[in-house]
Write a protein that holds these residues in place. Structure first.
Motif, short mmCIF file in Angstrom:
data_model
loop_
_atom_site.label_atom_id
_atom_site.label_comp_id
_atom_site.label_asym_id
_atom_site.label_seq_id
_atom_site.Cartn_x
_atom_site.Cartn_y
_atom_site.Cartn_z
N LEU A 154 -3.00 -14.72 7.01
CA LEU A 154 -2.92 -13.54 7.86
C LEU A 154 -1.77 -12.64 7.41
N ARG A 155 -2.00 -11.34 7.49
CA ARG A 155 -0.94 -10.37 7.18
C ARG A 155 -0.96 -9.29 8.25
N TYR A 156 0.19 -9.03 8.82
CA TYR A 156 0.37 -8.02 9.85
C TYR A 156 0.91 -6.75 9.19
N SER A 157 0.30 -5.62 9.51
CA SER A 157 0.76 -4.33 9.00
C SER A 157 0.95 -3.38 10.17
N SER A 158 1.97 -2.55 10.12
CA SER A 158 2.17 -1.52 11.14
C SER A 158 2.60 -0.24 10.46
N TRP A 159 2.22 0.90 11.06
CA TRP A 159 2.54 2.21 10.52
C TRP A 159 2.47 3.22 11.65
N GLU A 160 2.90 4.43 11.34
CA GLU A 160 2.84 5.50 12.33
C GLU A 160 1.86 6.55 11.85
N HIS A 161 0.96 6.97 12.75
CA HIS A 161 -0.06 7.96 12.42
C HIS A 161 -0.10 9.00 13.54
N GLU A 162 0.20 10.26 13.20
CA GLU A 162 0.20 11.37 14.16
C GLU A 162 1.04 11.04 15.39
N GLY A 163 2.20 10.48 15.15
CA GLY A 163 3.12 10.17 16.24
C GLY A 163 2.81 8.91 17.01
N GLN A 164 1.74 8.23 16.68
CA GLN A 164 1.40 6.99 17.37
C GLN A 164 1.64 5.80 16.45
N ARG A 165 2.12 4.75 17.04
CA ARG A 165 2.36 3.51 16.30
C ARG A 165 1.04 2.75 16.19
N ARG A 166 0.64 2.39 14.99
CA ARG A 166 -0.59 1.65 14.74
C ARG A 166 -0.25 0.31 14.08
N SER A 167 -1.15 -0.66 14.28
CA SER A 167 -0.95 -1.96 13.63
C SER A 167 -2.30 -2.65 13.47
N LYS A 168 -2.33 -3.61 12.56
CA LYS A 168 -3.54 -4.42 12.39
C LYS A 168 -3.17 -5.76 11.79
N LEU A 169 -4.02 -6.72 12.06
CA LEU A 169 -3.90 -8.06 11.51
C LEU A 169 -5.11 -8.27 10.63
N GLU A 170 -4.90 -8.63 9.36
CA GLU A 170 -6.01 -8.80 8.43
C GLU A 170 -5.86 -10.12 7.69
N VAL A 171 -6.95 -10.54 7.05
CA VAL A 171 -6.94 -11.77 6.25
C VAL A 171 -6.86 -11.37 4.78
N ILE A 172 -5.86 -11.92 4.09
CA ILE A 172 -5.76 -11.77 2.64
C ILE A 172 -6.51 -12.96 2.05
N VAL A 173 -7.64 -12.68 1.38
CA VAL A 173 -8.57 -13.72 0.96
C VAL A 173 -8.06 -14.41 -0.31
N ASP A 174 -7.99 -15.75 -0.23
CA ASP A 174 -7.67 -16.57 -1.39
C ASP A 174 -8.93 -17.17 -2.00
N GLU A 175 -9.86 -17.60 -1.13
CA GLU A 175 -11.11 -18.21 -1.58
C GLU A 175 -12.26 -17.65 -0.78
N ILE A 176 -13.40 -17.53 -1.45
CA ILE A 176 -14.60 -17.05 -0.77
C ILE A 176 -15.80 -17.83 -1.28
N GLU A 177 -16.71 -18.16 -0.37
CA GLU A 177 -17.94 -18.85 -0.75
C GLU A 177 -19.11 -18.13 -0.09
N PHE A 178 -20.13 -17.87 -0.88
CA PHE A 178 -21.33 -17.22 -0.37
C PHE A 178 -22.22 -18.27 0.26
N MET A 179 -22.65 -18.01 1.49
CA MET A 179 -23.46 -18.98 2.22
C MET A 179 -24.88 -18.47 2.43
N SER A 180 -25.17 -17.22 2.07
CA SER A 180 -26.51 -16.64 2.24
C SER A 180 -27.42 -17.15 1.15
#
Length: 169
Positions: free
Chosen positions: A81-107
């Motif tokens: 998990l990686r947390y990012s925060s920034w300011e956009h048009e005077g508002q504080r924004r943030s998000k939590l995202e997954v930095i992918v190390d491994e991926i497996e296709f299941m379809s």
């Protein structure tokens, strides 16, 4: 001590987008929908509630996998998990995202998709096209009369009783 590992599986919510840094490193962004099951208090029925997770993959793997990352594809990913925060048009924004190390296709709907990515630095051998095999032509043989083959009759095997008195227990 802290542990930052996450494993999720779900369907891609959109086709992956590929961009690159000024230094030339590829960055692939995509979303995964993961369902959460909860019991509805009014009806008593179990219902699925989707959670939408933003994911990011870097490097050569991102470039190679991007064509296979289409909306609806089922994948399993592992990363951190990686947390990012920034300011956009005077508002504080943030998000939590997954930095992918491994991926497996299941379809199973994408036949040409790789089942798992190759580790960084690993070169897959080039695919060799398969030529249809032909049966070898029979070699000419001299005619020699032979006796007709005799049928083989196998005797039925003797089955020991499960309740034999010779069993020591």
């Amino acid at each position: 001590m802290s542990i930052n590992r996450v494993t999720i599986s779900g369907n891609l919510t959109r086709d992956a987008d590929l961009r690159s840094t000024q230094g030339g490193m590829a960055i692939m962004g995509f979303g995964v929908a993961v369902n959460d099951r909860r019991k509805n208090q009014q009806t008593g029925e179990w219902e699925d509630y989707p959670n939408f997770v933003d994911c990011t993959m870097f490097g050569t793997r991102a470039e190679k996998l991007q064509p296979y990352m289409t909306k609806g594809t089922k994948v399993a990913i592992e990363g951190k998990l990686r947390y990012s925060s920034w300011e956009h048009e005077g508002q504080r924004r943030s998000k939590l995202e997954v930095i992918v190390d491994e991926i497996e296709f299941m379809s199973s709907r994408q036949q040409d998709a790789p089942q798992q990515y190759a580790p960084q630095g690993y070169q897959n051998p080039p695919a060799v096209p398969q030529q249809p095999r032909q049966a070898p032509a029979p070699a000419p043989q001299a005619y020699a009369p032979q006796a007709a083959p005799q049928p083989v009759v196998a005797a039925a095997p003797q089955q020991a009783s499960l309740y034999d008195e010779e069993i020591p227990f």
